[in-house]
Design a protein around this motif. Structure first.
Motif, mmCIF file in Angstrom:
data_model
loop_
_atom_site.group_PDB
_atom_site.id
_atom_site.type_symbol
_atom_site.label_atom_id
_atom_site.label_comp_id
_atom_site.label_asym_id
_atom_site.label_seq_id
_atom_site.Cartn_x
_atom_site.Cartn_y
_atom_site.Cartn_z
ATOM 1 N N LEU A 1 7.911 7.627 14.198
ATOM 2 C CA LEU A 1 6.690 6.873 14.487
ATOM 3 C C LEU A 1 5.539 7.398 13.642
ATOM 4 N N ASP A 2 4.490 7.952 14.268
ATOM 5 C CA ASP A 2 3.322 8.392 13.507
ATOM 6 C C ASP A 2 3.317 9.889 13.229
ATOM 7 N N ALA B 1 23.103 11.202 9.813
ATOM 8 C CA ALA B 1 22.377 10.209 9.029
ATOM 9 C C ALA B 1 22.611 8.829 9.618
ATOM 10 N N VAL B 2 21.577 8.029 9.603
ATOM 11 C CA VAL B 2 21.696 6.633 10.026
ATOM 12 C C VAL B 2 21.308 5.754 8.842
ATOM 13 N N CYS B 3 22.149 4.753 8.571
ATOM 14 C CA CYS B 3 21.959 3.898 7.404
ATOM 15 C C CYS B 3 21.039 2.720 7.722
ATOM 16 N N PRO B 4 20.522 2.061 6.689
ATOM 17 C CA PRO B 4 19.679 0.882 6.916
ATOM 18 C C PRO B 4 20.362 -0.197 7.743
ATOM 19 N N ASN B 5 21.714 -0.271 7.688
ATOM 20 C CA ASN B 5 22.432 -1.281 8.472
ATOM 21 C C ASN B 5 22.773 -0.796 9.882
ATOM 22 N N GLY B 6 22.315 0.399 10.247
ATOM 23 C CA GLY B 6 22.535 0.922 11.589
ATOM 24 C C GLY B 6 23.752 1.804 11.755
ATOM 25 N N GLU B 7 24.604 1.931 10.720
ATOM 26 C CA GLU B 7 25.779 2.804 10.831
ATOM 27 C C GLU B 7 25.341 4.265 10.922
ATOM 28 N N GLY C 1 13.789 4.735 13.044
ATOM 29 C CA GLY C 1 12.535 4.081 13.379
ATOM 30 C C GLY C 1 12.379 3.819 14.857
ATOM 31 N N ARG C 2 13.489 3.777 15.576
ATOM 32 C CA ARG C 2 13.441 3.583 17.021
ATOM 33 C C ARG C 2 13.977 4.800 17.756
ATOM 34 N N PHE C 3 15.197 5.234 17.388
ATOM 35 C CA PHE C 3 15.826 6.375 18.034
ATOM 36 C C PHE C 3 15.762 7.614 17.144
ATOM 37 N N LEU C 4 15.893 8.767 17.781
ATOM 38 C CA LEU C 4 16.042 10.034 17.078
ATOM 39 C C LEU C 4 17.470 10.513 17.313
ATOM 40 N N PHE C 5 18.187 10.811 16.230
ATOM 41 C CA PHE C 5 19.568 11.290 16.326
ATOM 42 C C PHE C 5 19.586 12.779 16.004
ATOM 43 N N VAL C 6 20.336 13.522 16.789
ATOM 44 C CA VAL C 6 20.306 14.989 16.727
ATOM 45 C C VAL C 6 21.734 15.518 16.786
ATOM 46 N N ILE C 7 22.018 16.588 16.019
ATOM 47 C CA ILE C 7 23.344 17.204 16.081
ATOM 48 C C ILE C 7 23.192 18.713 16.247
ATOM 49 N N GLU C 8 24.113 19.293 17.027
ATOM 50 C CA GLU C 8 24.070 20.725 17.326
ATOM 51 C C GLU C 8 25.131 21.476 16.526
ATOM 52 N N ASP D 1 15.609 8.461 22.944
ATOM 53 C CA ASP D 1 14.738 7.289 22.945
ATOM 54 C C ASP D 1 13.320 7.761 23.250
ATOM 55 N N PRO D 2 12.403 7.742 22.285
ATOM 56 C CA PRO D 2 11.046 8.244 22.543
ATOM 57 C C PRO D 2 10.256 7.412 23.543
ATOM 58 N N GLN D 3 10.675 6.165 23.780
ATOM 59 C CA GLN D 3 9.948 5.329 24.736
ATOM 60 C C GLN D 3 10.336 5.652 26.178
ATOM 61 N N THR D 4 11.637 5.770 26.418
ATOM 62 C CA THR D 4 12.096 6.054 27.775
ATOM 63 C C THR D 4 12.308 7.539 28.031
#
Length: 299
Positions: A113-114, A190-196, A151-158, A170-173
């Motif tokens: 986001l910002d 990594a998340v691709c422009p097509n959502g993969e 842009g919507r979700f944050l993906f994290v790996i340990e 989900d930063p909103q919920t």
């Protein structure tokens, strides 16, 4: 009668000669090993045909993550442990400004986001979100390494030995979902422009494509400690977090795996600036490289 000198080695007894031969053999082996490791340490980075690189930033010990925010500001982490890690911004004139300090191995950055999110790899620590001039804790993980956002979700790996997790926030919920568990030294996501969605298991030397049904596909195997992943319109970028002979690779949109840089030392983040123009953090030499395509690929 003339005096004939006998070499000292010839005058030695059988046992002494054997010991000396063993010592000479050991010395030769040691010299060869030292030469090999020196070669690995000192051998310069080499670029594939059609590519070039230069040093953009030098003298950054333990450099790890790179990201630009929505205003184009470049953020860089120093992955130091014991609360000595930091995040700083780099201005166009080369000046640096520390914006977060007191971190324990900050190893991942993502624009959200910002603002920007930073992870901490050394133990149980919260992911921190710097936005609007303030620092906010999002949620905690254990040995959190790679982070990415669509842009919507944050993906994290340990990065854990056999019990690492791939998470979605989900930063909103403020909901955290476990997308995969039981991972072996998960590092890159990594998340691709097509959502993969893709993730790397350093412990297995592989990169996988995440499937909602649970049967993840091994996309690339046999890698030398795969670390960071980044996906854009050109394909999936992969760096190897090996201390010697690490590489920068690109799995392009046609499924061809290209090696663009060789002889890196502990390569980390790839940050795209434009098509065929990117930054690569090389932790083992404490610097950030600027990589460019100097010739377009043939169609």
């Amino acid at each position: 009668m003339p005096f004939t000198s006998t070499p000292s080695f010839a005058r030695c007894g059988p046992t002494a000669r054997k010991l000396r031969l063993v010592a000479l053999a050991f010395a030769g082996t040691l010299a060869g090993a030292l030469g090999f490791f020196s070669w690995q340490h000192l051998y310069p980075v080499t670029a594939a045909e059609g590519w070039s690189y230069s040093v953009l930033v030098d003298a950054v010990p333990s450099v790890s993550a790179l990201v630009r925010d929505t205003q184009g500001v470049l953020y860089i982490t120093q992955e130091l442990k014991d609360e000595r890690g930091s995040v700083f911004t780099l201005a166009a004139d080369g000046s640096r400004k520390v914006v977060i300090d007191g971190l324990s191995k900050p190893d991942g950055l993502a624009a959200l986001l910002d603002g920007v999110v930073v992870s901490q790899e050394a133990g149980d620590h919260p992911l921190l979100w710097l936005h609007g001039g303030k620092l906010e804790a999002l949620f905690s993980g254990t040995n959190v390494e790679g982070v990415a956002s669509d842009g919507r979700f944050l993906f994290v790996i340990e990065d854990r030995a056999g019990d690492g997790r791939l998470l979605r926030f989900d930063p909103q919920t403020r909901e955290v979902s476990v997308l995969r568990d039981g991972l072996s030294a998960g590092e890159g996501v990594a998340v691709c422009p097509n959502g993969e969605l893709f993730y790397a298991e350093k412990g297995k030397g592989s990169v996988k494509r995440w499937r909602a049904g649970g049967l993840d596909e091994v996309l690339v195997g046999g890698l030398n400690a795969p670390g960071f992943l980044m996906c854009d319109d050109e394909g999936l970028w992969i760096t190897e977090d090996a201390t010697h002979q690490a590489r920068l690779l690109l799995l392009d949109s046609r499924g061809s795996l290209q090696v663009l840089l060789r002889h890196l030392r502990s390569a980390q983040t790839v940050l795209p600036l434009a098509p065929g123009h990117l930054l690569v953090a090389e932790q083992g030499r404490g610097r950030v490289l600027e990589v460019r395509r100097v010739r377009k690929p043939s169609s």
